[in-house]
Write a protein that holds these residues in place. Structure first.
Motif, PDB file in Angstrom:
ATOM      1  N   LYS A   1      43.157  27.828  29.500  1.00  0.00           N
ATOM      2  CA  LYS A   1      41.842  27.783  28.829  1.00  0.00           C
ATOM      3  C   LYS A   1      40.969  28.954  29.273  1.00  0.00           C
ATOM      4  O   LYS A   1      40.276  29.563  28.469  1.00  0.00           O
ATOM      5  N   ARG A   2      41.026  29.261  30.569  1.00  0.00           N
ATOM      6  CA  ARG A   2      40.200  30.369  31.069  1.00  0.00           C
ATOM      7  C   ARG A   2      40.675  31.705  30.496  1.00  0.00           C
ATOM      8  O   ARG A   2      39.860  32.602  30.234  1.00  0.00           O
ATOM      9  N   LEU A   3      41.999  31.844  30.286  1.00  0.00           N
ATOM     10  CA  LEU A   3      42.514  33.082  29.679  1.00  0.00           C
ATOM     11  C   LEU A   3      41.886  33.267  28.296  1.00  0.00           C
ATOM     12  O   LEU A   3      41.444  34.359  27.943  1.00  0.00           O
TER      13      LEU A   3
ATOM     14  N   SER B   1      26.613  45.689  42.128  1.00  0.00           N
ATOM     15  CA  SER B   1      26.787  44.349  41.555  1.00  0.00           C
ATOM     16  C   SER B   1      28.165  44.240  40.936  1.00  0.00           C
ATOM     17  O   SER B   1      28.707  45.207  40.415  1.00  0.00           O
ATOM     18  N   ARG B   2      28.706  43.021  40.980  1.00  0.00           N
ATOM     19  CA  ARG B   2      29.984  42.748  40.329  1.00  0.00           C
ATOM     20  C   ARG B   2      29.779  42.371  38.864  1.00  0.00           C
ATOM     21  O   ARG B   2      30.635  42.601  38.016  1.00  0.00           O
ATOM     22  N   ALA B   3      28.640  41.745  38.590  1.00  0.00           N
ATOM     23  CA  ALA B   3      28.443  41.137  37.277  1.00  0.00           C
ATOM     24  C   ALA B   3      26.961  41.090  36.957  1.00  0.00           C
ATOM     25  O   ALA B   3      26.127  41.180  37.857  1.00  0.00           O
TER      26      ALA B   3
ATOM     27  N   ALA C   1      34.492  36.328  33.031  1.00  0.00           N
ATOM     28  CA  ALA C   1      35.831  36.546  32.464  1.00  0.00           C
ATOM     29  C   ALA C   1      36.717  37.223  33.505  1.00  0.00           C
ATOM     30  O   ALA C   1      36.225  37.953  34.362  1.00  0.00           O
ATOM     31  N   LYS C   2      38.021  36.966  33.419  1.00  0.00           N
ATOM     32  CA  LYS C   2      38.937  37.714  34.278  1.00  0.00           C
ATOM     33  C   LYS C   2      39.370  38.951  33.490  1.00  0.00           C
ATOM     34  O   LYS C   2      40.481  39.019  32.960  1.00  0.00           O
ATOM     35  N   ALA C   3      38.430  39.882  33.364  1.00  0.00           N
ATOM     36  CA  ALA C   3      38.670  41.130  32.644  1.00  0.00           C
ATOM     37  C   ALA C   3      39.095  42.173  33.670  1.00  0.00           C
ATOM     38  O   ALA C   3      38.481  42.278  34.737  1.00  0.00           O
TER      39      ALA C   3
ATOM     40  N   ASN D   1      36.543  44.372  35.557  1.00  0.00           N
ATOM     41  CA  ASN D   1      35.661  43.768  36.572  1.00  0.00           C
ATOM     42  C   ASN D   1      36.130  44.131  37.966  1.00  0.00           C
ATOM     43  O   ASN D   1      35.328  44.296  38.890  1.00  0.00           O
ATOM     44  N   TYR D   2      37.437  44.189  38.126  1.00  0.00           N
ATOM     45  CA  TYR D   2      38.019  44.400  39.454  1.00  0.00           C
ATOM     46  C   TYR D   2      37.972  45.883  39.792  1.00  0.00           C
ATOM     47  O   TYR D   2      37.700  46.247  40.943  1.00  0.00           O
ATOM     48  N   ALA D   3      38.196  46.743  38.785  1.00  0.00           N
ATOM     49  CA  ALA D   3      38.077  48.192  39.002  1.00  0.00           C
ATOM     50  C   ALA D   3      36.670  48.509  39.512  1.00  0.00           C
ATOM     51  O   ALA D   3      36.494  49.319  40.422  1.00  0.00           O
TER      52      ALA D   3
ATOM     53  N   GLU E   1      26.602  35.163  45.434  1.00  0.00           N
ATOM     54  CA  GLU E   1      27.357  34.742  44.257  1.00  0.00           C
ATOM     55  C   GLU E   1      28.859  34.567  44.504  1.00  0.00           C
ATOM     56  O   GLU E   1      29.410  33.526  44.241  1.00  0.00           O
ATOM     57  N   GLU E   2      29.549  35.610  44.950  1.00  0.00           N
ATOM     58  CA  GLU E   2      31.002  35.485  45.153  1.00  0.00           C
ATOM     59  C   GLU E   2      31.402  36.281  46.394  1.00  0.00           C
ATOM     60  O   GLU E   2      30.653  37.130  46.880  1.00  0.00           O
ATOM     61  N   ALA E   3      32.627  35.999  46.866  1.00  0.00           N
ATOM     62  CA  ALA E   3      33.170  36.716  48.023  1.00  0.00           C
ATOM     63  C   ALA E   3      34.366  37.526  47.552  1.00  0.00           C
ATOM     64  O   ALA E   3      35.438  36.972  47.353  1.00  0.00           O
ATOM     65  N   GLY E   4      34.202  38.828  47.336  1.00  0.00           N
ATOM     66  CA  GLY E   4      35.287  39.647  46.799  1.00  0.00           C
ATOM     67  C   GLY E   4      35.711  39.077  45.461  1.00  0.00           C
ATOM     68  O   GLY E   4      34.897  38.905  44.563  1.00  0.00           O
ATOM     69  N   ALA E   5      37.005  38.741  45.318  1.00  0.00           N
ATOM     70  CA  ALA E   5      37.480  38.086  44.095  1.00  0.00           C
ATOM     71  C   ALA E   5      37.720  36.604  44.388  1.00  0.00           C
ATOM     72  O   ALA E   5      38.746  36.032  44.005  1.00  0.00           O
ATOM     73  N   MET E   6      36.774  35.997  45.089  1.00  0.00           N
ATOM     74  CA  MET E   6      36.862  34.563  45.382  1.00  0.00           C
ATOM     75  C   MET E   6      35.483  33.935  45.189  1.00  0.00           C
ATOM     76  O   MET E   6      34.465  34.625  45.312  1.00  0.00           O
TER      77      MET E   6
ATOM     78  N   GLY F   1      36.118  29.207  39.089  1.00  0.00           N
ATOM     79  CA  GLY F   1      37.375  29.188  39.837  1.00  0.00           C
ATOM     80  C   GLY F   1      38.000  27.793  39.870  1.00  0.00           C
ATOM     81  O   GLY F   1      37.302  26.799  40.042  1.00  0.00           O
ATOM     82  N   ILE F   2      39.301  27.770  39.738  1.00  0.00           N
ATOM     83  CA  ILE F   2      40.023  26.488  39.741  1.00  0.00           C
ATOM     84  C   ILE F   2      40.061  25.933  41.167  1.00  0.00           C
ATOM     85  O   ILE F   2      39.938  24.726  41.383  1.00  0.00           O
ATOM     86  N   THR F   3      40.180  26.803  42.147  1.00  0.00           N
ATOM     87  CA  THR F   3      40.143  26.358  43.542  1.00  0.00           C
ATOM     88  C   THR F   3      38.752  25.804  43.855  1.00  0.00           C
ATOM     89  O   THR F   3      38.616  24.755  44.485  1.00  0.00           O
ATOM     90  N   ARG F   4      37.715  26.494  43.387  1.00  0.00           N
ATOM     91  CA  ARG F   4      36.324  26.055  43.621  1.00  0.00           C
ATOM     92  C   ARG F   4      36.107  24.633  43.116  1.00  0.00           C
ATOM     93  O   ARG F   4      35.618  23.775  43.844  1.00  0.00           O
TER      94      ARG F   4
ATOM     95  N   GLY G   1      40.023  30.718  46.459  1.00  0.00           N
ATOM     96  CA  GLY G   1      40.718  31.268  45.297  1.00  0.00           C
ATOM     97  C   GLY G   1      42.203  30.967  45.383  1.00  0.00           C
ATOM     98  O   GLY G   1      42.685  30.537  46.436  1.00  0.00           O
ATOM     99  N   THR G   2      42.904  31.193  44.298  1.00  0.00           N
ATOM    100  CA  THR G   2      44.325  30.841  44.225  1.00  0.00           C
ATOM    101  C   THR G   2      45.166  31.491  45.323  1.00  0.00           C
ATOM    102  O   THR G   2      46.004  30.837  45.940  1.00  0.00           O
ATOM    103  N   ALA G   3      44.944  32.780  45.584  1.00  0.00           N
ATOM    104  CA  ALA G   3      45.826  33.511  46.501  1.00  0.00           C
ATOM    105  C   ALA G   3      45.790  32.917  47.905  1.00  0.00           C
ATOM    106  O   ALA G   3      46.830  32.567  48.468  1.00  0.00           O
TER     107      ALA G   3
END
Ligand SMILES: Cc1ncc(COP(=O)(O)O)c(C=O)c1O
Length: 354
Positions: free
Chosen positions: A96-98, A185-187, A195-197, A200-202, A231-236, A258-261, A301-303
């Motif tokens: 769904k998130r995709l 800022s990240r976002a 979004a997991k675009a 965003n990570y670049a 707001e967030e910690a890196g990508a978590m 986040g699904i882990t969140r 996060g998942t990782a």
């Protein structure tokens, strides 16, 4: 979307690479399984997915992914239990998130059956690659890229959906030292942070490198407007424990759902930990650290599942977190991982058998 799935075409790899892999020393995301799933969007529709030997993707230099970064991805894991059963954790949420990410990037919606059945078929075929050792799993990376050609800055007319998998070992993040960001800022509101675009990570890499140069491991992102809210910690996602209360920010345009969140929030409620989902300021965290009430801070996060933070830096001062014998983080991490690997009852109905 009314899409019917026929059998997935499978072209098997002639040989396996599995015997060349040192499963005892896996670095994250560097080793790939024998097969991958591919599915093309052409002439206005997603074609049936195929499983093929893991291989490069060939694209025209004008493919829009290269110029406009039109791409989205997911990150999830497959686990093996002691009886060799294979499990996924909340995979429909990733699906769904995709599509939520795709919508924001003007990428056509993917049918659920292609994602779920394609993923299961791929995992069946490459099931020997799923490590069984405690903490190990198969990292699964579904992604969509704009493969359509042309320099015109507009959405592509063709896309590729791919799932690639990588066996990964237990993730030990060690004592993480983070820096609260005051400039970058990240976002932003109305942007693509939820979004997991890919882009965003670049955009995170440069500010993160500046933090690494100062001796930190990661950046804690603050709101783009005032840099006063965490707001967030890196990508978590990020959690705080102040006294006995677990606190995390609400999801928004700027914070990924986040699904882990959300699993942590449910498990913490079930454990009877007081939980607050509310905005949290840098000022509150600094004051709590100074008066000794800030007991834990962790990324989720998942990782890594949960990545405890040992120190945070803010305005040239470092603040250390106490070392606890019985942390919320360790209780929550164990319970999630035990559910994921079928060691305990899954009262939430999160586990899905492959
Ligand atoms: C920006 C960001 N925040 C949070 C998360 C954690 O999400 P999840 O728990 O679904 O892996 C991720 C990873 O997917 C992420 O990229």
């Amino acid at each position: 979307m009314n899409v019917v799935m026929t059998d997935i075409e499978i072209i098997k790899a002639q040989t396996t690479k599995i015997h060349d892999v040192d499963f005892e020393h896996l670095s994250f995301g560097k080793t790939f399984t024998d097969h991958m799933l591919t599915c093309d969007f052409k002439d206005g529709k997603w074609e049936a997915p195929k499983i093929v030997p893991y291989q490069p993707i060939v694209l025209d230099p004008s493919a829009k992914i290269f110029h406009y970064g039109q791409s989205v991805f997911e990150g999830m894991k497959a686990y093996k239990d002691v009886d060799d059963n294979v499990w996924l954790f909340r995979p429909l949420d990733n699906f769904k998130r995709l599509n939520i990410s795709s919508k924001r990037l003007a990428i056509p919606e993917l049918p659920e059956i292609f994602f779920m059945e394609g993923l299961k078929a791929l995992l069946q075929l490459d099931r020997d690659w799923i490590p069984k050792k405690d903490g190990s799993s198969l990292y699964v990376r579904p992604f969509i890229l704009a493969s359509g050609n042309g320099f015109h800055a507009s959405p592509a007319d063709e896309y590729k959906f791919v799932i690639a998998c990588s066996p990964s070992g237990a993730y030990f993040s060690g004592k993480v030292k983070v820096l609260i960001e005051e400039k970058y800022s990240r976002a932003a509101n109305g942007g693509v942070g939820y979004a997991k675009a890919g882009g965003n990570y670049a955009g995170q890499f440069y500010p993160t490198q500046l933090a690494v140069d100062k001796g930190y491991d990661q950046v804690i992102w603050t709101d783009d407007n005032t840099h006063e809210y965490i707001e967030e910690a890196g990508a978590m996602n990020i959690f705080f424990r102040i006294n006995d209360t677990l606190i995390t920010g609400p999801t928004s345009d700027r914070i990924l759902d986040g699904i882990t969140r959300k699993s942590i929030i449910d498990i913490a409620n079930d454990e009877g930990f007081p939980v607050e989902v509310r905005k949290i300021t840098v000022k509150e965290v600094v004051e709590a650290s100074k008066n000794g009430s800030l007991l834990e801070m962790f990324g989720a996060g998942t990782a890594a599942v949960i990545s405890p933070i040992a120190t945070f830096g803010y305005k040239d001062t470092d603040y250390d977190l106490p070392e606890l014998d019985h942390s919320y983080g360790s209780v929550l991490k164990k319970r999630i991982m035990d559910i994921q690997t079928n060691k305990i009852e899954d009262k939430f109905g999160w586990r899905v058998k492959v």
